[in-house]
Write a protein that holds these residues in place. Structure first.
Motif, PDB file in Angstrom:
ATOM      1  N   GLY A  64       0.801  -1.217   0.000  1.00 49.80           N
ATOM      2  CA  GLY A  64       0.000   0.000   0.000  1.00 49.80           C
ATOM      3  C   GLY A  64       0.831   1.263   0.000  1.00 49.80           C
ATOM      4  O   GLY A  64       1.971   1.258   0.452  1.00 49.80           O
ATOM      5  N   PRO A  65       0.267   2.369  -0.509  1.00 47.82           N
ATOM      6  CA  PRO A  65      -1.067   2.516  -1.092  1.00 47.82           C
ATOM      7  C   PRO A  65      -1.132   2.036  -2.543  1.00 47.82           C
ATOM      8  O   PRO A  65      -0.228   2.298  -3.331  1.00 47.82           O
ATOM      9  CB  PRO A  65      -1.318   4.030  -1.005  1.00 47.82           C
ATOM     10  CG  PRO A  65       0.049   4.640  -1.034  1.00 47.82           C
ATOM     11  CD  PRO A  65       0.956   3.660  -0.345  1.00 47.82           C
ATOM     12  N   VAL A  66      -2.242   1.357  -2.858  1.00 48.11           N
ATOM     13  CA  VAL A  66      -2.447   0.782  -4.191  1.00 48.11           C
ATOM     14  C   VAL A  66      -3.868   1.072  -4.665  1.00 48.11           C
ATOM     15  O   VAL A  66      -4.817   1.005  -3.879  1.00 48.11           O
ATOM     16  CB  VAL A  66      -2.211  -0.751  -4.198  1.00 48.11           C
ATOM     17  CG1 VAL A  66      -2.385  -1.315  -5.604  1.00 48.11           C
ATOM     18  CG2 VAL A  66      -0.828  -1.091  -3.665  1.00 48.11           C
ATOM     19  N   VAL A  67      -3.991   1.374  -5.963  1.00 47.50           N
ATOM     20  CA  VAL A  67      -5.280   1.628  -6.603  1.00 47.50           C
ATOM     21  C   VAL A  67      -5.671   0.410  -7.432  1.00 47.50           C
ATOM     22  O   VAL A  67      -4.849  -0.122  -8.184  1.00 47.50           O
ATOM     23  CB  VAL A  67      -5.211   2.862  -7.522  1.00 47.50           C
ATOM     24  CG1 VAL A  67      -6.569   3.122  -8.190  1.00 47.50           C
ATOM     25  CG2 VAL A  67      -4.742   4.085  -6.748  1.00 47.50           C
ATOM     26  N   LEU A  68      -6.913  -0.007  -7.311  1.00 45.30           N
ATOM     27  CA  LEU A  68      -7.462  -1.059  -8.171  1.00 45.30           C
ATOM     28  C   LEU A  68      -8.148  -0.410  -9.359  1.00 45.30           C
ATOM     29  O   LEU A  68      -9.073   0.382  -9.191  1.00 45.30           O
ATOM     30  CB  LEU A  68      -8.478  -1.894  -7.391  1.00 45.30           C
ATOM     31  CG  LEU A  68      -9.317  -2.891  -8.207  1.00 45.30           C
ATOM     32  CD1 LEU A  68      -8.436  -3.959  -8.840  1.00 45.30           C
ATOM     33  CD2 LEU A  68     -10.407  -3.521  -7.341  1.00 45.30           C
ATOM     34  N   GLN A  69      -7.694  -0.740 -10.566  1.00 47.78           N
ATOM     35  CA  GLN A  69      -8.347  -0.199 -11.763  1.00 47.78           C
ATOM     36  C   GLN A  69      -9.307  -1.236 -12.333  1.00 47.78           C
ATOM     37  O   GLN A  69      -8.934  -2.383 -12.562  1.00 47.78           O
ATOM     38  CB  GLN A  69      -7.352   0.202 -12.844  1.00 47.78           C
ATOM     39  CG  GLN A  69      -8.067   0.927 -13.984  1.00 47.78           C
ATOM     40  CD  GLN A  69      -7.169   1.311 -15.136  1.00 47.78           C
ATOM     41  OE1 GLN A  69      -6.590   0.446 -15.798  1.00 47.78           O
ATOM     42  NE2 GLN A  69      -7.044   2.613 -15.394  1.00 47.78           N
ATOM     43  N   LEU A  70     -10.541  -0.790 -12.571  1.00 50.49           N
ATOM     44  CA  LEU A  70     -11.588  -1.654 -13.097  1.00 50.49           C
ATOM     45  C   LEU A  70     -12.013  -1.202 -14.484  1.00 50.49           C
ATOM     46  O   LEU A  70     -12.063  -0.001 -14.780  1.00 50.49           O
ATOM     47  CB  LEU A  70     -12.809  -1.626 -12.178  1.00 50.49           C
ATOM     48  CG  LEU A  70     -12.630  -2.203 -10.770  1.00 50.49           C
ATOM     49  CD1 LEU A  70     -13.897  -1.982  -9.949  1.00 50.49           C
ATOM     50  CD2 LEU A  70     -12.278  -3.688 -10.828  1.00 50.49           C
ATOM     51  N   GLY A  71     -12.369  -2.174 -15.320  1.00 52.12           N
ATOM     52  CA  GLY A  71     -12.936  -1.909 -16.625  1.00 52.12           C
ATOM     53  C   GLY A  71     -14.341  -2.462 -16.703  1.00 52.12           C
ATOM     54  O   GLY A  71     -14.591  -3.604 -16.301  1.00 52.12           O
ATOM     55  N   GLY A  72     -15.249  -1.666 -17.201  1.00 47.46           N
ATOM     56  CA  GLY A  72     -16.634  -2.098 -17.338  1.00 47.46           C
ATOM     57  C   GLY A  72     -17.538  -0.898 -17.529  1.00 47.46           C
ATOM     58  O   GLY A  72     -17.104   0.252 -17.435  1.00 47.46           O
TER      59      GLY A  72
END
Length: 340
Positions: A64-72
């Motif tokens: 951390g710190p980490v960002v989760l990137q989502l596609g949809g």
């Protein structure tokens, strides 16, 4: 243990990169920089909902710190995936509105969604309602011939109505017909001035810039105009730059590393990562999938070519990660001893 996530971490960000920014690279990057914000690879919302979450979302406590990137683009699915990501400990959820590949276009997500700002607004609002962490957007300047500054400003204005406060803009448009994803990273011209104007138009928003930024010097220049800088492949293929980022980009954050990207520091990082690799090897993970992230650690250092060759040629021949790295380090450290 990683420090708490803070807005200041957004000053420098390592971009989400498919097949590159996996959990093992992120662990290596965190050995180099305490403060730089890291991203996962892009994951589709359907994969997060229906796939192997331990494999897709698992991360080390030290990352951390980490960002989760989502596609949809489905409001309910994106909200569900965001909630799952938050449960797995991600500090921020980012919506991908910038990927130009045919696959994401067919799935109705990525850069093609720049043509549907109201849908993006609704998706972001749904995600934000499902989590207690920030929901952010990464986009392009525009798509195809709809790439005027006015179109970009209108897109951000409409999406910001969702309550989104954080935008990262890749300062190129995306050609959805005729260019590959790789070509879309280099052929459309960079228009940094569009992103600068965007910050002036929306002083209340946090605007980060992305695209063609390959050094900390360039990052510092951009930070005179915008709030944050996202660095992509330079951070992967020249990871040593991250060793200087805490000192140069985040001097105001207490407890940062004081070192520079010298041989002693990088060697210590390599050995620390070797011990991490051994833990995964003992669980049955292939050496090459771990050691590949180490290969570019030494650049423009005498002996670096032999370092890279040793790791590439011997990774499949040993189960001792520390010995592998120690042997490879001899090529860079012995040369340094000879010239000292």
């Amino acid at each position: 243990m990683p420090e708490p996530f803070d807005k200041a971490h957004r000053k420098l960000v390592v971009a989400p990169m498919m097949e590159l920014t996996d959990r093992h690279y992120r662990y290596l990057a965190r050995l180099l920089t305490r403060h730089t914000l890291l991203y996962t690879e892009m994951l589709t919302c359907k994969a997060v909902i229906h796939g192997d979450r331990s494999y897709l979302l698992g991360k080390h406590a030290a990352e951390g710190p980490v960002v989760l990137q989502l596609g949809g683009s489905d409001v309910a699915e994106m909200a569900q995936a965001a909630a799952i990501g938050a449960e797995w400990g991600y500090d921020e959820i980012n919506m991908n509105v910038g990927c130009p590949s045919d696959r994401v276009k067919a799935g109705r997500f990525g850069a093609c969604l720049m043509a549907e700002p109201q849908l993006v607004r609704d998706v972001v609002a749904g995600m934000a309602a499902a989590v207690d962490v920030p929901v952010t957007v990464k986009c392009r300047l525009g798509i195809d011939r709809d790439d005027s500054y006015e179109a970009l400003e209108s897109f951000v204005d409409q999406v910001a109505a969702s309550g989104c406060e954080y935008f990262t803009v890749h300062a190129r448009k995306a050609w959805l017909d005729g260019l590959s994803p790789k070509e879309n990273r280099t052929i459309p011209p960079l228009r940094y001035e569009y992103v600068y104007r965007l910050k002036q138009a929306f002083p209340q928003l946090h605007i980060s810039i992305n695209g063609g930024i390959d050094s900390l010097d360039a990052s510092l220049e951009h930070l005179q105009q915008v709030d944050g800088v996202m660095v992509g492949r330079a951070a992967y293929y020249s990871p040593a730059m991250l060793a200087e980022s805490d000192q140069r980009i985040f001097p105001e954050l207490a407890g940062g590393y004081e070192h520079l990207a010298d041989l002693e520091t990088l060697s210590a990082v390599a050995l620390a990562y070797a011990r991490y690799m051994q833990e995964w090897l003992d669980q049955g993970v292939r050496m090459s999938s771990l050691s590949r992230h180490l290969i570019p650690l030494f650049q423009e250092v005498p002996g670096s070519r032999l370092w890279r060759r040793h790791l590439s040629e011997h990774a499949s021949k040993t189960t001792d990660a520390v010995a592998l790295v120690e042997q490879a380090l001899e090529y860079v450290t012995s040369d340094a001893r000879r010239t000292a």
